[in-house]
Design a protein around this motif. Structure first.
Motif, PDB file in Angstrom:
ATOM      1  N   GLN A 349      28.406  48.998  -8.182  1.00 44.13           N
ATOM      2  CA  GLN A 349      29.375  48.117  -7.519  1.00 44.13           C
ATOM      3  C   GLN A 349      30.569  48.910  -6.998  1.00 44.13           C
ATOM      4  O   GLN A 349      31.038  48.687  -5.884  1.00 44.13           O
ATOM      5  CB  GLN A 349      29.861  47.035  -8.493  1.00 44.13           C
ATOM      6  CG  GLN A 349      28.865  45.930  -8.737  1.00 44.13           C
ATOM      7  CD  GLN A 349      27.775  46.305  -9.726  1.00 44.13           C
ATOM      8  OE1 GLN A 349      27.822  47.384 -10.331  1.00 44.13           O
ATOM      9  NE2 GLN A 349      26.786  45.457  -9.886  1.00 44.13           N
ATOM     10  N   VAL A 350      31.053  49.816  -7.830  1.00 44.09           N
ATOM     11  CA  VAL A 350      32.200  50.623  -7.402  1.00 44.09           C
ATOM     12  C   VAL A 350      31.802  51.461  -6.195  1.00 44.09           C
ATOM     13  O   VAL A 350      32.543  51.558  -5.206  1.00 44.09           O
ATOM     14  CB  VAL A 350      32.691  51.517  -8.561  1.00 44.09           C
ATOM     15  CG1 VAL A 350      33.723  52.520  -8.059  1.00 44.09           C
ATOM     16  CG2 VAL A 350      33.281  50.668  -9.684  1.00 44.09           C
ATOM     17  N   ALA A 351      30.623  52.055  -6.259  1.00 45.01           N
ATOM     18  CA  ALA A 351      30.166  52.883  -5.140  1.00 45.01           C
ATOM     19  C   ALA A 351      30.049  52.043  -3.872  1.00 45.01           C
ATOM     20  O   ALA A 351      30.499  52.448  -2.794  1.00 45.01           O
ATOM     21  CB  ALA A 351      28.821  53.515  -5.488  1.00 45.01           C
ATOM     22  N   HIS A 352      29.475  50.875  -4.027  1.00 43.91           N
ATOM     23  CA  HIS A 352      29.269  50.022  -2.852  1.00 43.91           C
ATOM     24  C   HIS A 352      30.599  49.647  -2.194  1.00 43.91           C
ATOM     25  O   HIS A 352      30.772  49.790  -0.982  1.00 43.91           O
ATOM     26  CB  HIS A 352      28.522  48.759  -3.261  1.00 43.91           C
ATOM     27  CG  HIS A 352      28.385  47.760  -2.155  1.00 43.91           C
ATOM     28  ND1 HIS A 352      27.433  47.879  -1.168  1.00 43.91           N
ATOM     29  CD2 HIS A 352      29.111  46.654  -1.847  1.00 43.91           C
ATOM     30  CE1 HIS A 352      27.571  46.873  -0.305  1.00 43.91           C
ATOM     31  NE2 HIS A 352      28.573  46.119  -0.705  1.00 43.91           N
ATOM     32  N   TYR A 353      31.527  49.175  -2.989  1.00 44.58           N
ATOM     33  CA  TYR A 353      32.780  48.715  -2.389  1.00 44.58           C
ATOM     34  C   TYR A 353      33.684  49.856  -1.963  1.00 44.58           C
ATOM     35  O   TYR A 353      34.502  49.701  -1.066  1.00 44.58           O
ATOM     36  CB  TYR A 353      33.490  47.729  -3.317  1.00 44.58           C
ATOM     37  CG  TYR A 353      32.774  46.403  -3.317  1.00 44.58           C
ATOM     38  CD1 TYR A 353      32.654  45.686  -2.135  1.00 44.58           C
ATOM     39  CD2 TYR A 353      32.184  45.903  -4.459  1.00 44.58           C
ATOM     40  CE1 TYR A 353      31.969  44.482  -2.105  1.00 44.58           C
ATOM     41  CE2 TYR A 353      31.504  44.703  -4.447  1.00 44.58           C
ATOM     42  CZ  TYR A 353      31.398  43.992  -3.261  1.00 44.58           C
ATOM     43  OH  TYR A 353      30.714  42.808  -3.227  1.00 44.58           O
ATOM     44  N   THR A 354      33.539  50.991  -2.594  1.00 45.78           N
ATOM     45  CA  THR A 354      34.248  52.163  -2.097  1.00 45.78           C
ATOM     46  C   THR A 354      33.742  52.466  -0.689  1.00 45.78           C
ATOM     47  O   THR A 354      34.518  52.766   0.215  1.00 45.78           O
ATOM     48  CB  THR A 354      34.002  53.362  -3.034  1.00 45.78           C
ATOM     49  OG1 THR A 354      34.430  53.017  -4.343  1.00 45.78           O
ATOM     50  CG2 THR A 354      34.782  54.578  -2.568  1.00 45.78           C
ATOM     51  N   GLY A 355      32.431  52.333  -0.519  1.00 44.07           N
ATOM     52  CA  GLY A 355      31.835  52.541   0.805  1.00 44.07           C
ATOM     53  C   GLY A 355      32.293  51.495   1.810  1.00 44.07           C
ATOM     54  O   GLY A 355      32.590  51.822   2.956  1.00 44.07           O
ATOM     55  N   GLN A 356      32.397  50.251   1.382  1.00 43.66           N
ATOM     56  CA  GLN A 356      32.820  49.193   2.296  1.00 43.66           C
ATOM     57  C   GLN A 356      34.264  49.392   2.733  1.00 43.66           C
ATOM     58  O   GLN A 356      34.607  49.144   3.885  1.00 43.66           O
ATOM     59  CB  GLN A 356      32.659  47.827   1.622  1.00 43.66           C
ATOM     60  CG  GLN A 356      31.214  47.453   1.333  1.00 43.66           C
ATOM     61  CD  GLN A 356      30.421  47.202   2.605  1.00 43.66           C
ATOM     62  OE1 GLN A 356      30.655  46.245   3.320  1.00 43.66           O
ATOM     63  NE2 GLN A 356      29.486  48.093   2.900  1.00 43.66           N
ATOM     64  N   ALA A 357      35.096  49.826   1.797  1.00 40.09           N
ATOM     65  CA  ALA A 357      36.491  50.073   2.158  1.00 40.09           C
ATOM     66  C   ALA A 357      36.578  51.243   3.127  1.00 40.09           C
ATOM     67  O   ALA A 357      37.358  51.234   4.084  1.00 40.09           O
ATOM     68  CB  ALA A 357      37.318  50.347   0.900  1.00 40.09           C
ATOM     69  N   GLU A 358      35.746  52.249   2.888  1.00 39.91           N
ATOM     70  CA  GLU A 358      35.748  53.401   3.793  1.00 39.91           C
ATOM     71  C   GLU A 358      35.231  52.983   5.166  1.00 39.91           C
ATOM     72  O   GLU A 358      35.721  53.454   6.197  1.00 39.91           O
ATOM     73  CB  GLU A 358      34.873  54.528   3.215  1.00 39.91           C
ATOM     74  CG  GLU A 358      35.031  55.815   4.015  1.00 39.91           C
ATOM     75  CD  GLU A 358      33.968  56.864   3.695  1.00 39.91           C
ATOM     76  OE1 GLU A 358      33.310  56.742   2.645  1.00 39.91           O
ATOM     77  OE2 GLU A 358      33.801  57.775   4.514  1.00 39.91           O
TER      78      GLU A 358
END
Lengths: 442, 566
Positions: A349-358
Motif C-alpha cells: 500500500q505504501v509503495a502504491h500510494y508513494t507511486g500515485q503521489a509521484e
C-alpha cells in the motif's frame, strides 16, 4: 445534547497498512491509513438528512465571458436547475451570481431557503433572470457564501462554485486570505467550465475547502456534473471530521497526505489538539473510503524494541460542551529488527500510494516544463508519469496522458510530446493529475 | 548504533566503571561496546532514556515488591533480602547469616549452591553471586568504598571476591531475571543483616544485579519518582545507610490502569499497551515467563533482539495409574517467518500438554502418548490457519517434549528444538537426545557437510519439519530412554542451544545442582543465552530424572538406550 439519530450515522473504521519493521537505526515509519465510513448515506438514502441538516450555496460565474459562447451561460443555468432539483426537501440553499462582486439570486436578503417544491420552483424562476456581464472576483463570492452559511445551523455546510475565467479582478492574496478564512467553515467543490480559467485557482479552492476540483470543458455536460455533485453533498452525513494523529514525544510528523481518492497534502493543515496530537481536517463524510499516507520520524531505538509511532484517530468536533467523539482509530507501530528481509520489505500500500503521489507530481512538473518550452524536462517527467500510471493500473490518468504525449513504451516510460495538444486535454490532465486509483487486489 | 564506552549511564548519568554492563543505579544497560545489539537509549531526551529491550521485564512472578528493590529503587524493602542473597557466598563461608532456601521461601533463590563454585567454575562462577558475597564485616568496608568512589557499580565490583570478578561476572544474574528477585523479595532479611538494609542500595545498584532491573515491571517503583534525571538517585550514593529515598511501593494492582511507562517513566500506559508519552511498547507477560513445579521448571525469555516472545512452554506433573509421579515438559518455538508464530507455539504447547495429561494417567504407553500429543499439537496449530487452502505462511512452530515416568524418559520432537541429557555425575557423558529437523542436520546426516560447516551456513536453521497447516508429512519423532543413573533433561529452543550447541557445552553451562534447583538452572541457562547475545527467544525446561534403583535385570549400559521410532 441529544445524540442525533445515531443509527443512521455512518460508522467509521480505520485500517493501517504498513511494514512496521525498521532496520537498526531506522527512523522513518510509513503507513497508509484507510478510513471507511459505512452504514450512513447509502443505507438510509431515502430516509434521512444529515443530522442537523445540510446547507448548500451555489456560486455561478456570471462574468461577461460566460456569454462567449452563450452555451456556457445556458449550460450553467440548466445545471443549477438540475442541482436544485437534486436537493432533498428540508435542505437549506441559496444561489449566488458571481462577477467582480457577488449578488444573491435566491432567496436573497442574507437568508437561505428551505428546499421544498415551491422554493425549488421559485429558485429556478430566479435563474432566468441571470445575465452575463462584469468581471471575476471569486473571493467575493466565497465571502458571501460564507456569510449565508454561517447563519445556518446546518451541520453539513457546502458550496458549489463554477467559474469560466481567471480571477482577474482580485489580488491572488485576497483569494488566498479568503480561502484561509473559510477553511473549516464550509466545504466547497470547484468547477471550471470551458478552457479559459486557471487550473490552479480551481484546485486551490477545492484543496483549501476540502472539496473536489474538475474541468467541464463542454458546457453541455454541466448538468450531469452538477447533479452528481449535489447527490454527493446530499449523501454527506458527518461534517468537520478530523484525522487526529498522536505521536510520541520526540517523534515528528514528516507529512500527512490524503492519497485516495485524490492526492491532497494536509501536512500544513495541522491544528494542535492536546499534548503531542494534531488534527488534520478531512471535511464531511458520506458513505466513502479515503486513504492517507502518514510518515512519522521516530527516535531511533535498538533492535528488539517496539513503539507506537502514531495513533490515527477520526474525531468529530465537540458538540455543545461534550468531549470530542473518537469515531475510530488505528495504530502505526515501529519495531526494530535485525532481520533484513523484514525491514527492507515495503508495504504494498505504501509503495502504491508513494507511486500515485509521484505520478501526480510528475504530471504537474511535466506540464509546467512543457509550458516553459522545456521539451526534455517535459518529456522526462511525462514519460515517468506514463510509466507510473501504467504500472499502477491508473487507466484514467494513462488515458489523459495519452492525449498529451505519444506513448512509445509505457512500461519503460518512453514518450514523445505531441506537437499539438488541445487546451481542454491539457487542462483536464492537469486538473485530474491528483486522481489516484486504489491498490490492485491481488 | 552501537555505542562506545560511556562515561556515564545514559539513563541516570551515574558514572560508570570499566567493566560495568549495567548501570549501578538505574539498571540501564550500558551498551556492550562490541555488539550491534547493544542497548541504546530509547529516546533522545534524557527523560526518555531507557534501557534496551532487556530492561523492562515483566515479573515472572508477582514479585513486584522485590522488583521494586531493583537498581533504581534502592530503598525498597526488598533491599535487605538482596543482602541475604549475598550472604550465601561469603568467601569465608559459614556465615551464619546465610539464608537457606527455605528461609528464603524460594528454593530457587537459595544460596547454598552459590557457595560452591563447583567444577563448572568457568561458567558457574559467572553468576557467582559471590559478587554479593562479601561477608558481613566486609560490608562496612564496602560501604566506605562506596562513598569514596561514589559509584555503585564500582562498589559492586569491589565487593566481588577476586575469584568471581572479571568480565564474565554478572550475566548469570541476568540469567535469573525474575525469580531471584522474587525470592529475595520475600522480605526475610537474613539474620544479622539488618543493618545492611541501608546498604542495600548499593547492592541493588550493583551492575551485576541485572536481575533487579529486568524484573522491574511497569509498576515498578522508580518510575514513580520521575524521570531519569531525577536526582534522587545520586544523592543516594553518598547518603548514609539510614537514609531512604522517597520511594513508596507501588500500590494497587500492577495491572491496573494508570501504569507508568517503564521506558520514559513519565507517561502512563494506554489501553493498547503503549506509553502515552514516549510511545514505547510495555513489557508483555510473555516477555519473560517462569514456572516451577516440584519436579520440573521452565523459563522463557524474549531475548535481546526480538520484539516479542514467540516461544512457549508447558510443564505439568501428573500420576500414572500405579500412583507414581509423571512429569511433562513441552517447549515450542514459533516459526518467525510464519504468521502468528506466538499463537502457534502457545497452542501447540498447550495441546501437547493436555494430551499427555489425559493419556498418562490412564496408563498409555508414554512413547505412544508422546506421539499422539504431537499429533494433537499439530492439530491445534493447524486449526489456527485460515480456512483457505494453500494459504501462505500458516502459523507454525516446533515442538520438543519430555516425559519422565516410571523410570523411563520419553522424548518427542518436531523441528529444531532439542532435548539434552546431562547426568548428575558430571564425569558421565552428557548427550543430545534429539536430531533436528533442519537443513544443517540433514546435510550432516547425508554426509554432505561437516557439522561445523553445516551449522555455519546461513541455511543451517531452516527447518525441515514443523507443526502447521503447511507442513508436509508430519513425522513426530519419539524416543524412550532408561537411564540407569540420575540426571537432568534440558528441553530447549534454539535460542538456548545456539549458545551451547554440543551436549558437553550444555552440561558445562548447566549448574551442577540442577537436579535440585531446576528453576534456578533454567534461569542460568537462559542467562547464558542472553549473555551470548540473546539473538532469539529463549525457552528451556529443566526436568530432573531420578534413576529407578536397579532391579533384577539390571540395565548395565552407561549410555541411555535409544529406541527412536518414527
Amino acid at each position: 445534547m441529544a445524540n442525533f439519530a445515531k443509527p443512521s450515522a455512518p460508522r467509521f473504521s480505520v485500517e493501517v497498512y504498513q511494514n512496521e519493521f525498521l532496520p537498526e537505526g531506522g527512523r522513518d515509519v510509513h503507513a497508509i491509513v484507510t478510513v471507511t465510513s459505512t452504514g450512513g448515506a447509502t443505507a438510509t438514502r431515502s430516509a434521512a438528512l444529515a443530522p442537523g441538516g445540510s446547507a448548500v450555496v451555489i456560486m455561478l460565474d456570471c462574468s461577461g465571458s460566460m456569454d462567449h459562447p452563450p452555451t456556457k451561460m445556458r449550460g450553467a443555468r440548466e445545471a443549477t436547475a438540475a442541482a436544485i432539483d437534486t436537493l432533498r426537501d428540508g435542505t437549506s440553499f441559496a444561489v449566488i451570481a458571481g462577477t467582480h462582486v457577488a449578488r444573491e439570486i435566491y432567496p436573497g436578503q442574507g437568508r437561505l431557503a428551505t428546499a421544498d417544491p415551491a422554493t425549488r420552483a421559485r429558485a429556478k424562476e430566479a435563474l432566468r433572470g441571470l445575465a452575463a456581464g462584469g468581471g471575476t472576483a471569486i473571493g467575493t463570492w466565497l465571502r458571501l457564501a460564507d456569510g449565508l452559511l454561517r447563519g445556518s445551523a446546518a451541520t453539513i455546510r457546502h458550496g458549489i462554485l463554477l467559474t469560466d475565467g481567471r480571477n482577474e479582478h482580485e489580488e491572488p492574496a485576497v483569494l488566498r486570505a479568503t480561502l484561509d478564512a473559510c477553511a473549516g467553515r464550509f466545504t466547497c467543490d470547484a468547477r471550471g467550465v470551458g478552457t479559459d480559467w486557471e487550473v490552479k485557482d480551481v484546485t486551490d479552492i477545492a484543496g483549501a475547502l476540502l472539496g473536489s476540483a474538475d474541468i467541464v470543458a463542454d458546457p453541455a455536460h454541466l448538468s450531469e456534473d452538477f447533479t452528481r455533485m449535489m447527490e454527493n453533498v446530499m449523501g454527506k452525513e458527518v461534517a468537520d471530521v478530523s484525522l487526529r494523529l498522536w505521536t510520541p514525544v520526540g517523534a515528528e510528523i514528516q507529512y500527512v497526505k490524503q492519497v485516495a481518492p485524490s492526492v491532497q497534502d494536509l501536512t500544513d493543515r495541522r491544528t494542535a489538539a492536546g499534548p503531542r496530537a494534531g488534527d488534520y481536517p478531512t471535511g464531511s463524510w458520506g458513505d466513502e473510503s479515503r486513504e492517507y499516507h502518514v510518515c512519522v520520524r521516530v527516535p531511533g531505538a535498538s533492535v528488539g524494541q517496539e513503539m507506537l509511532a502514531a495513533r490515527a484517530m477520526l474525531v468529530m468536533p465537540p458538540v455543545a460542551g461534550e468531549p470530542p467523539v473518537t469515531l475510530a482509530q488505528g495504530l502505526v507501530r515501529a519495531v526494530w529488527t535485525d532481520d533484513l528481509a523484514a525491514s527492507t520489505a515495503i508495504s504494498p500500500q505504501v509503495a502504491h500510494y508513494t507511486g500515485q503521489a509521484e505520478l501526480a507530481q510528475a504530471i504537474q512538473q511535466g506540464l509546467e516544463a512543457r509550458k516553459l518550452g522545456d521539451v526534455d524536462g517535459a518529456t522526462a517527467k511525462l514519460g515517468r508519469a506514463v510509466q507510473l500510471a501504467s504500472a499502477s493500473g491508473n487507466a484514467g490518468t494513462a488515458r489523459l496522458l495519452a492525449k498529451v504525449v505519444d506513448v512509445v513504451d509505457a512500461a519503460a516510460g518512453t514518450v514523445r510530446l505531441k506537437a499539438k495538444v488541445a487546451d481542454a486535454d491539457e487542462m483536464t490532465l492537469e486538473t485530474r493529475s491528483t486522481q489516484t486509483v486504489r491498490v490492485k487486489k491481488t | 548504533m552501537s555505542m562506545h564506552r560511556l562515561s556515564g549511564c545514559p539513563g541516570c548519568a551515574e558514572p560508570l566503571e570499566e567493566a560495568d554492563r549495567f548501570c549501578g543505579v538505574c539498571g540501564h544497560p550500558i551498551a556492550a561496546p562490541s555488539g550491534p545489539g547493544s542497548a541504546a537509549p530509547w529516546a533522545p531526551g534524557p527523560t526518555t532514556t531507557h534501557p534496551g529491550g532487556t530492561a523492562p521485564r515483566p515479573p515472572g512472578a508477582p514479585d513486584a515488591a522485590s522488583g521494586g528493590h531493583d537498581a533504581t529503587a534502592p530503598s525498597v524493602p526488598g533491599g535487605p533480602d538482596r543482602s541475604g542473597y549475598a550472604a550465601p557466598t561469603p568467601p569465608g563461608g559459614g556465615d551464619p547469616a546465610r539464608p537457606t532456601p527455605d528461609q528464603q521461601g524460594n528454593p530457587a533463590a537459595g544460596g547454598p549452591p552459590y557457595a560452591q563454585p563447583g567444577p563448572g567454575g568457568a561458567t558457574g562462577s559467572d553468576h557467582t553471586p559471590a559478587a554479593w558475597g562479601p561477608g558481613g564485616p566486609g560490608y562496612t568496608g564496602d560501604e566506605q568504598e562506596r562513598s569514596e568512589h561514589g559509584s555503585a557499580g564500582e562498589y559492586a565490583a569491589r565487593a566481588v571476591p577476586a575469584s568471581a570478578s572479571g568480565g564474565s561476572r554478572s550475566y548469570g544474574d541476568h540469567a535469573e531475571p525474575a525469580a531471584p528477585a522474587g525470592g529475595y523479595g520475600s522480605g526475610v532479611p537474613a539474620p544479622g543483616w539488618g543493618s545492611v538494609t541501608s546498604a542495600a542500595p548499593t547492592l541493588v545498584g550493583d551492575a551485576d544485579d541485572w536481575s533487579g532491573t529486568p524484573t522491574t515491571p511497569a509498576e515498578a517503583t522508580p518510575w514513580q519518582s520521575g524521570s531519569a534525571q531525577e536526582p534522587a538517585y545520586s544523592p543516594q550514593q553518598g547518603t548514609g545507610p539510614a537514609q531512604e529515598p522517597p520511594y513508596s511501593p507501588p500500590q494497587g494492582s500492577p495491572q491496573g490502569e494508570g501504569k507508568t511507562c517503564v521506558a520514559c517513566r513519565a507517561g502512563r500506559v494506554d489501553t493498547d499497551g503503549y506509553c502515552e508519552h514516549c510511545g514505547h511498547a510495555q513489557p508483555r507477560e510473555r516477555d519473560h515467563l517462569e514456572e516451577e513445579l516440584g519436579s520440573v521448571a521452565a523459563v522463557s525469555d524474549r531475548g535481546l533482539r526480538h520484539h516479542r516472545n514467540e516461544d512457549s512452554f508447558a510443564v505439568a506433573a501428573t500420576a500414572l495409574p500405579d500412583g507414581s509421579a509423571a512429569t511433562v515438559a513441552i517447549v515450542c518455538d514459533g516459526v518467525s517467518s510464519a504468521s502468528r508464530p506466538d499463537e502457534a507455539s502457545a497452542a501447540a504447547a498447550g495441546a501437547a500438554n493436555e494430551a499427555l495429561l489425559e493419556a498418562l494417567p490412564r496408563g498409555a504407553h508414554p512413547q505412544e502418548a508422546m506421539h499422539d500429543a504431537i499429533l494433537a499439537a499439530a492439530a491445534a496449530v493447524n486449526a489456527l490457519a485460515p480456512e483457505v487452502p494453500g494459504a501462505q505462511n500458516a502459523p507454525a512452530c516446533t515442538l520438543v517434549g519430555a516425559v519422565v515416568s516410571g523410570g523411563v524418559l520419553t522424548i518427542g520432537w518436531v523441528g529444531d528444538s532439542r532435548a539434552y541429557w546431562v547426568p548428575d555425575d558430571r564425569a558421565a557423558l552428557p548427550r543430545r537426545l534429539t536430531e533436528d529437523d533442519s537443513w544443517a542436520a540433514q546435510m550432516v546426516a547425508a554426509g554432505l557437510m561437516g557439522e561445523a560447516e553445516a551449522y555455519a551456513d546461513v541455511r543451517a536453521h531452516a527447518i525441515t519439519g514443523w507443526l502447521g497447516a503447511d507442513a508436509y508429512d508430519l513425522e513426530p519423532h519419539t524416543a524412550s530412554f532408561k537411564p540407569d543413573h540420575p540426571g537432568v533433561v534440558v528441553v530447549c529452543t534454539d535460542g538456548l542451544w545456539n549458545y551451547a550447541e554440543s551436549a558437553r557445552e550444555m552440561a558445562e553451562v548447566l549448574p551442577s545442582d540442577a537436579a535440585f534447583r531446576p528453576l534456578h538452572s533454567a534461569q542460568v541457562l537462559v542467562g547464558h543465552a542472553l549473555d551470548g547475545g540473546g539473538h532469539d527467544n529463549i525457552t528451556v525446561a529443566v526436568v530432573p530424572f531420578a534413576a529407578v534403583p536397579p532391579r533384577p535385570p539390571v540395565h548395565a549400559e552407561t549410555e541411555p538406550e535409544t529406541e527412536p521410532t518414527s
